[in-house]
Design a protein around this motif. Structure first.
Motif, PDB file in Angstrom:
ATOM      1  N   VAL A 310      14.409  10.715  26.840  1.00  0.00           N
ATOM      2  CA  VAL A 310      14.523  11.485  28.072  1.00  0.00           C
ATOM      3  C   VAL A 310      15.224  10.619  29.110  1.00  0.00           C
ATOM      4  N   ASP A 311      16.399  11.033  29.532  1.00  0.00           N
ATOM      5  CA  ASP A 311      17.144  10.346  30.588  1.00  0.00           C
ATOM      6  C   ASP A 311      16.698  10.941  31.917  1.00  0.00           C
ATOM      7  N   LEU A 312      15.910  10.187  32.666  1.00  0.00           N
ATOM      8  CA  LEU A 312      15.340  10.719  33.897  1.00  0.00           C
ATOM      9  C   LEU A 312      16.376  10.890  34.994  1.00  0.00           C
ATOM     10  N   ALA A 313      17.425  10.090  34.971  1.00  0.00           N
ATOM     11  CA  ALA A 313      18.468  10.216  35.995  1.00  0.00           C
ATOM     12  C   ALA A 313      19.332  11.448  35.743  1.00  0.00           C
ATOM     13  N   ARG A 314      19.751  11.622  34.490  1.00  0.00           N
ATOM     14  CA  ARG A 314      20.602  12.772  34.152  1.00  0.00           C
ATOM     15  C   ARG A 314      19.799  14.035  33.864  1.00  0.00           C
ATOM     16  N   ARG A 315      18.483  13.903  33.751  1.00  0.00           N
ATOM     17  CA  ARG A 315      17.581  15.023  33.470  1.00  0.00           C
ATOM     18  C   ARG A 315      17.951  15.722  32.158  1.00  0.00           C
ATOM     19  N   THR A 316      18.103  14.898  31.110  1.00  0.00           N
ATOM     20  CA  THR A 316      18.451  15.434  29.803  1.00  0.00           C
ATOM     21  C   THR A 316      17.519  14.874  28.733  1.00  0.00           C
ATOM     22  N   VAL A 317      17.412  15.618  27.630  1.00  0.00           N
ATOM     23  CA  VAL A 317      16.610  15.223  26.473  1.00  0.00           C
ATOM     24  C   VAL A 317      17.532  15.152  25.263  1.00  0.00           C
ATOM     25  N   THR A 318      17.407  14.063  24.488  1.00  0.00           N
ATOM     26  CA  THR A 318      18.241  13.853  23.304  1.00  0.00           C
ATOM     27  C   THR A 318      17.363  13.425  22.134  1.00  0.00           C
ATOM     28  N   THR A 319      17.645  13.931  20.952  1.00  0.00           N
ATOM     29  CA  THR A 319      16.960  13.498  19.738  1.00  0.00           C
ATOM     30  C   THR A 319      17.612  12.217  19.236  1.00  0.00           C
ATOM     31  N   ILE A 320      16.804  11.171  19.014  1.00  0.00           N
ATOM     32  CA  ILE A 320      17.370   9.895  18.562  1.00  0.00           C
ATOM     33  C   ILE A 320      16.940   9.542  17.147  1.00  0.00           C
ATOM     34  N   ALA A 321      15.923  10.216  16.617  1.00  0.00           N
ATOM     35  CA  ALA A 321      15.484   9.937  15.242  1.00  0.00           C
ATOM     36  C   ALA A 321      14.759  11.158  14.705  1.00  0.00           C
ATOM     37  N   GLY A 322      14.899  11.345  13.391  1.00  0.00           N
ATOM     38  CA  GLY A 322      14.267  12.476  12.736  1.00  0.00           C
ATOM     39  C   GLY A 322      15.239  13.618  12.532  1.00  0.00           C
ATOM     40  N   THR A 323      14.991  14.377  11.467  1.00  0.00           N
ATOM     41  CA  THR A 323      15.853  15.525  11.137  1.00  0.00           C
ATOM     42  C   THR A 323      15.230  16.844  11.540  1.00  0.00           C
ATOM     43  N   GLY A 324      13.988  16.801  11.996  1.00  0.00           N
ATOM     44  CA  GLY A 324      13.258  18.030  12.278  1.00  0.00           C
ATOM     45  C   GLY A 324      12.416  18.486  11.106  1.00  0.00           C
ATOM     46  N   GLN A 325      12.597  17.839   9.960  1.00  0.00           N
ATOM     47  CA  GLN A 325      11.817  18.152   8.766  1.00  0.00           C
ATOM     48  C   GLN A 325      10.873  16.997   8.461  1.00  0.00           C
ATOM     49  N   GLN A 326       9.685  17.329   7.958  1.00  0.00           N
ATOM     50  CA  GLN A 326       8.716  16.296   7.619  1.00  0.00           C
ATOM     51  C   GLN A 326       9.122  15.572   6.347  1.00  0.00           C
ATOM     52  N   SER A 327       9.111  14.245   6.399  1.00  0.00           N
ATOM     53  CA  SER A 327       9.325  13.453   5.193  1.00  0.00           C
ATOM     54  C   SER A 327       8.067  13.498   4.338  1.00  0.00           C
ATOM     55  N   ARG A 328       8.245  13.705   3.051  1.00  0.00           N
ATOM     56  CA  ARG A 328       7.109  13.711   2.122  1.00  0.00           C
ATOM     57  C   ARG A 328       7.160  12.500   1.191  1.00  0.00           C
ATOM     58  N   GLU A 329       7.958  11.500   1.565  1.00  0.00           N
ATOM     59  CA  GLU A 329       8.074  10.287   0.769  1.00  0.00           C
ATOM     60  C   GLU A 329       7.503   9.104   1.541  1.00  0.00           C
ATOM     61  N   HIS A 330       6.980   8.127   0.812  1.00  0.00           N
ATOM     62  CA  HIS A 330       6.562   6.865   1.424  1.00  0.00           C
ATOM     63  C   HIS A 330       7.760   5.919   1.373  1.00  0.00           C
ATOM     64  N   LEU A 331       8.473   5.842   2.483  1.00  0.00           N
ATOM     65  CA  LEU A 331       9.703   5.060   2.510  1.00  0.00           C
ATOM     66  C   LEU A 331       9.408   3.583   2.739  1.00  0.00           C
ATOM     67  N   THR A 332      10.161   2.736   2.068  1.00  0.00           N
ATOM     68  CA  THR A 332      10.092   1.293   2.282  1.00  0.00           C
ATOM     69  C   THR A 332      11.419   0.766   2.816  1.00  0.00           C
ATOM     70  N   PHE A 333      12.348   1.660   3.042  1.00  0.00           N
ATOM     71  CA  PHE A 333      13.668   1.284   3.551  1.00  0.00           C
ATOM     72  C   PHE A 333      13.973   2.138   4.773  1.00  0.00           C
ATOM     73  N   GLY A 334      15.009   1.783   5.491  1.00  0.00           N
ATOM     74  CA  GLY A 334      15.363   2.512   6.696  1.00  0.00           C
ATOM     75  C   GLY A 334      16.769   3.049   6.668  1.00  0.00           C
ATOM     76  N   GLY A 335      17.275   3.363   7.842  1.00  0.00           N
ATOM     77  CA  GLY A 335      18.611   3.911   7.974  1.00  0.00           C
ATOM     78  C   GLY A 335      18.859   4.286   9.416  1.00  0.00           C
ATOM     79  N   GLN A 336      19.836   5.134   9.634  1.00  0.00           N
ATOM     80  CA  GLN A 336      20.127   5.624  10.969  1.00  0.00           C
ATOM     81  C   GLN A 336      19.126   6.709  11.350  1.00  0.00           C
ATOM     82  N   GLY A 337      18.636   6.609  12.563  1.00  0.00           N
ATOM     83  CA  GLY A 337      17.529   7.444  13.003  1.00  0.00           C
ATOM     84  C   GLY A 337      17.711   8.928  12.762  1.00  0.00           C
ATOM     85  N   LYS A 338      18.876   9.478  13.104  1.00  0.00           N
ATOM     86  CA  LYS A 338      19.067  10.920  13.014  1.00  0.00           C
ATOM     87  C   LYS A 338      19.291  11.387  11.582  1.00  0.00           C
TER      88      LYS A 338
END
Length: 680
Positions: A310-338
Motif C-alpha cells: 500500500v503506497d500511502l502517498a499515492r493512495r494505491t494498492v499493488t500485489t507484490i507476491a502470490g498468484t491469488g491461488q492457494q499453493s498446495r505444495e510444501h516448497l523448499t525453493f523460491g522465485g519471483q513473488g508474483k
C-alpha cells in the motif's frame, strides 16, 4: 491434522489430564478402531485411504446425530432421516485448524453448484477447550461466513461414531442415508464435484432426489452490522502516529490517527476480491498482519494467498507476491513473488528491508525482498510439529504472529500453543521459548515447557518483552525471551468486553506497541482495546469519524431492511408526519456518529434530518390520489453499558397513503423499530 499424534498427556485450562481419563481413552479408541477395521465395510468404502468409491450408492447406514446436541445456523436440530432425498456431506472440523479453513471455499462452491440437491453439515469436533463453547463456534461461523448447519460435537460423540482420525475429514452420504465414502485433507472440490454429480444422476433415475429447499436460520441474520468486523491484526506506528487496523471481515484496512483516534483512510472497497488500484477501488480478502517501513504498508492478504503493498502517498494498492491461488505444495525453493503461489500468509515483520512472513498454511516462515521481488521459505520443513533445530530442519505448526527485536524473529506458533524464535542468520536455529506441543495447551504461567498457552495468534516485541495475544485464553501474556518465562499481563480469562483493571477480551488476535500503550485487535468483540503498559489498565478505543466506515454505496447493494406500514388516509394539502425511532432495550444512538433520516414524498425536495432528535415532525404536501412517503434511516447506535460496541443499520420505511377530500385527517404517523439478535 491427524489426532493419532495425540501425546501422552493433555493439559487444558490449567488442568492436567492424563491418557487415563475417559475422554482421552475414547479419543485413542477412535483412532484404534480405524486402524484395526481393515476388513470392515467403512474402511473398504474409503478404498484403503484412496477416498472415493466407483459405486454411487452406499451400503452402510450413516450414524444418526444424537439428541440433545446444540445446533447453529438452524432454528432446530436436524436429523439425517429428514434429509432423505438429499446428498449429505459431513465436514468434521475445528475452527483453529488452517486446513479446515482451506476446505470452506470448496464447500461453498459445492453448495452453490448443487443448491437444491446437496446439504453440507459441519460437525464441529473441537481440539481446544475454548472451541467447545457454542458461542465461540457461533463467532467462528460468522468469521468464516459459513452458511450451512453446524452441530457442536463438543464431546466427540459423532466423531467417534464415524471413527474419524483427523481434521478436516469429510463423509458423503447418499439420498438413502448410507455412507458412500470419506476423505481427509484439502483440495476436495474436484473429486467431490464429480462424485456428487454421479450420485445425483443415479438417484434422479430412481426419482429419489428431493429438491425442496432446506429452510435455515443463519447466524449472520441474528447479529447487527458492526463498524469493525472481526479485526484480526493491528499495527501502531509511533513515528507517523498512525494506527493500522486489519478490518478483516470488511476486507479492508482502516487507518486511524494515534493522536485523536479519528479515521484518516479506508483502504479497500470492502468487497472480496484481488484488485489493485486506488484505495476506493482496490479489494482484499480477509487481510491479517501488516508491516510498515515509513512509506509503504505491507499487508498479508490472507485468503487471497497474497502480499499487497500500500503506497500511502499515492493512495494505491499493488500485489507484490502470490498468484491469488492457494499453493498446495510444501516448497523448499523460491522465485519471483508474483509467480509463486502462497498459502495463507498470516502476519508480517520487517528487518533490514527484508519482509518476514508467518506463512500459516505450510507451517513455515518465509522471507521476501520487496525491492527485487524475490521470495522463498526461510524456516520450517512443512511438517506440522514443534521440532527445534536448524532453520531448514525445524518443524512449525501454523505460525500466525511474528515480530523482531533486530536480533531474532519471534513468532506465535499457534497449533503447538508456543512462542518460538528463529535466528536472523540463515545458518541459525529455531528454538522454543515457552510452550510444548500440539496437544499440550491450557492457561498456566511459569517457565519454559511448564508454560501453557492456548492457540496464541499475535506477538509484539517491546523493550525486552514479548506481548502475546493468548487468543483462546482471552488474555494478553508477557513473555521474557531471555528468562523463558510467561505471565498474565491483562485479561481475566473469561470471554467478554470489560475495561479497567480486571479487563475481559474475546479471542484477541493481534497486538502492537506505541507511545507506552499496547493496542489489541480484540477480534470477537469487533473492537480495538488499549492497555497502558505501566498501569495495565485497559480501555476500549473510541473511534472518531465512524461515518467514514460505512460501506460505500457505489460498491454494494442495499443491505438494510425495507418496512411496509399499513395504509393511512388523509386530506390533501399540507400534512404533518410524525416519525419515531424505537431502539431495543440496552441500546442508544451513537453521539459520535451522524445518524440521519431522509424523508421523500415525491412532491417536493427531500428533507434531510442529521443527528435527529426523535420524534421528528416533518411537513409534507400531498395531492389527491395514492402516494407513498418514504423515510430512509441511517442509524449509528451502541450498547448502553458497553458504549464502545457500536453498530450500523440502514432501513427504508414506506408509508402508503390514500389522499382524499373529506378524510378529516392531516397527520401521518410512522415508526421504525430497530431489532437486534434475540429481540422479539
Amino acid at each position: 491434522m491427524d489426532i493419532s499424534s495425540l501425546t501422552r498427556t493433555e493439559r487444558t485450562a490449567g488442568t492436567e489430564r492424563t491418557a487415563g481419563t475417559l475422554e482421552t481413552i475414547l479419543m485413542v479408541l477412535a483412532v484404534l478402531i480405524v486402524l484395526v477395521l481393515s476388513n470392515s465395510q467403512l474402511a473398504v468404502f474409503a478404498q484403503e485411504g484412496k477416498g472415493q468409491m466407483p459405486e454411487y450408492e452406499g451400503k452402510v447406514n450413516a450414524p444418526e446425530f444424537p439428541d440433545g446436541m446444540q445446533w447453529l445456523n438452524t432454528e432446530r436440530p436436524i436429523s439425517l432421516r429428514e434429509l432423505r432425498g438429499k446428498v449429505v456431506l459431513l465436514d468434521f472440523w475445528t475452527y483453529c485448524c488452517i486446513n479446515c479453513m482451506h476446505v470452506i471455499p470448496d464447500l461453498k462452491k459445492l453448495e452453490h453448484k448443487y443448491p437444491n440437491e446437496l446439504v453440507v453439515i459441519g460437525v464441529h469436533s473441537a481440539k481446544f477447550t475454548n472451541e467447545r463453547d457454542t458461542d465461540n463456534i457461533r463467532q467462528a461461523i460468522l468469521r468464516y461466513e459459513i452458511e450451512h448447519p453446524v452441530v457442536n460435537d463438543k464431546d466427540m460423540i459423532v466423531w467417534q461414531a464415524y471413527t474419524v482420525r483427523g481434521w478436516p475429514s469429510l463423509y458423503l452420504i447418499d439420498p438413502a442415508g448410507k455412507i458412500i465414502g470419506y476423505t481427509s485433507g484439502e483440495g476436495i472440490y474436484e473429486p467431490f464435484d464429480k462424485l456428487i454429480g454421479k450420485v445425483i444422476e443415479t438417484f434422479d433415475a430412481k426419482k429419489l432426489i428431493d429438491r425442496r429447499p432446506l429452510s435455515l436460520k443463519l447466524e449472520r441474520n441474528r447479529v447487527p452490522a458492526s463498524m469493525l468486523a472481526f479485526p484480526g491484526k493491528v499495527l501502531a506506528d509511533e513515528k507517523s502516529k498512525r494506527l493500522f487496523i486489519a478490518d478483516s471481515n470488511h476486507n479492508r484496512i482502516v487507518v486511524l490517527s494515534l493522536e485523536d483516534n479519528s479515521v484518516k483512510e479506508v483502504i479497500g472497497a470492502g468487497e472480496i476480491g484481488l484488485i489493485d488500484g486506488s484505495f476506493e477501488n482496490s479489494a482484499f480478502n480477509h487481510p491479517q498482519g501488516m508491516a510498515f517501513d515509513g512509506t509503504t504498508l505491507f499487508v498479508a492478504d490472507t485468503e487471497n494467498h497474497a502480499l499487497r503493498a500500500v503506497d500511502l502517498a499515492r493512495r494505491t494498492v499493488t500485489t507484490i507476491a502470490g498468484t491469488g491461488q492457494q499453493s498446495r505444495e510444501h516448497l523448499t525453493f523460491g522465485g519471483q513473488g508474483k509467480q509463486i503461489a502462497l498459502n495463507s500468509p498470516w502476519d508480517l515483520t520487517l528487518h533490514d528491508g527484508m519482509l518476514y512472513i508467518a506463512m500459516a498454511g505450510p507451517h513455515q516462515l518465509w522471507r521476501m525482498n520487496p525491492k527485487t521481488g524475490g521470495i522463498a521459505p526461510y524456516a520450517g520443513t512443512g511438517r506440522e510439529a514443534r521440532i527445534d533445530g536448524p532453520l531448514a530442519e525445524a518443524a512449525l505448526a501454523q505460525p500466525s504472529g511474528i515480530t523482531t527485536d533486530g536480533k531474532k524473529l519471534y513468532f506465535a506458533d499457534s497449533e503447538v500453543s508456543s512462542i518460538r524464535s528463529a535466528d536472523l542468520d540463515p545458518s541459525g536455529n529455531v528454538d522454543t521459548i515457552v510452550g510444548e506441543d500440539l496437544f499440550e495447551f491450557g492457561d498456566k504461567d511459569g517457565k519454559g515447557e511448564q508454560v501453557r498457552l492456548q492457540h496464541p495468534l499475535g506477538v509484539a516485541y517491546h523493550d525486552g518483552w514479548l506481548y502475546v495475544a493468548d487468543t483462546y485464553n482471552n488474555k494478553i501474556k508477557r513473555v521474557s525471551p531471555k528468562e523463558q518465562t510467561s505471565a498474565t499481563f491483562a485479561g481475566t480469562g473469561m470471554g467478554g468486553l470489560r475495561d479497567g483493571e480486571s479487563a475481559m477480551f474475546d479471542e484477541p488476535g493481534g497486538v502492537s506497541v506505541a507511545l507506552g500503550k499496547l493496542y489489541v485487535a480484540d477480534t470477537n468483540n469487533h473492537a480495538i482495546r488499549v492497555v497502558d503498559l505501566k498501569t495495565k489498565l485497559t480501555e476500549t478505543l473510541q473511534i472518531k469519524g465512524l461515518e467514514k466506515l460505512r460501506p460505500r454505496a457505489v460498491s454494494r447493494k442495499f443491505a438494510g431492511e425495507v418496512i411496509e406500514l399499513p395504509t393511512q388516509t388523509v386530506e390533501p394539502g399540507d400534512l404533518t408526519l410524525t416519525l419515531n425511532l424505537e431502539l431495543p432495550k440496552g441500546y442508544k444512538l451513537n453521539a459520535l456518529a451522524p445518524s440521519a433520516v431522509v424523508i421523500a414524498s415525491g412532491t417536493g425536495p427531500d428533507q434531510v434530518f442529521r443527528n435527529p432528535q426523535f420524534p421528528i415532525n416533518a411537513k409534507v404536501k400531498l395531492s389527491e390520489g395514492d402516494a407513498t412517503v418514504k423515510a430512509n434511516f441511517v442509524v449509528y447506535y451502541c450498547e448502553s453499558e458497553k458504549e464502545s460496541l457500536c453498530y450500523f443499520k440502514e432501513a427504508v420505511v414506506n408509508v402508503p397513503v390514500k389522499v382524499k377530500i373529506g378524510a378529516g385527517n392531516r397527520t401521518l404517523a410512522a415508526a421504525y423499530r430497530l431489532q437486534v439478535a434475540n429481540d422479539q
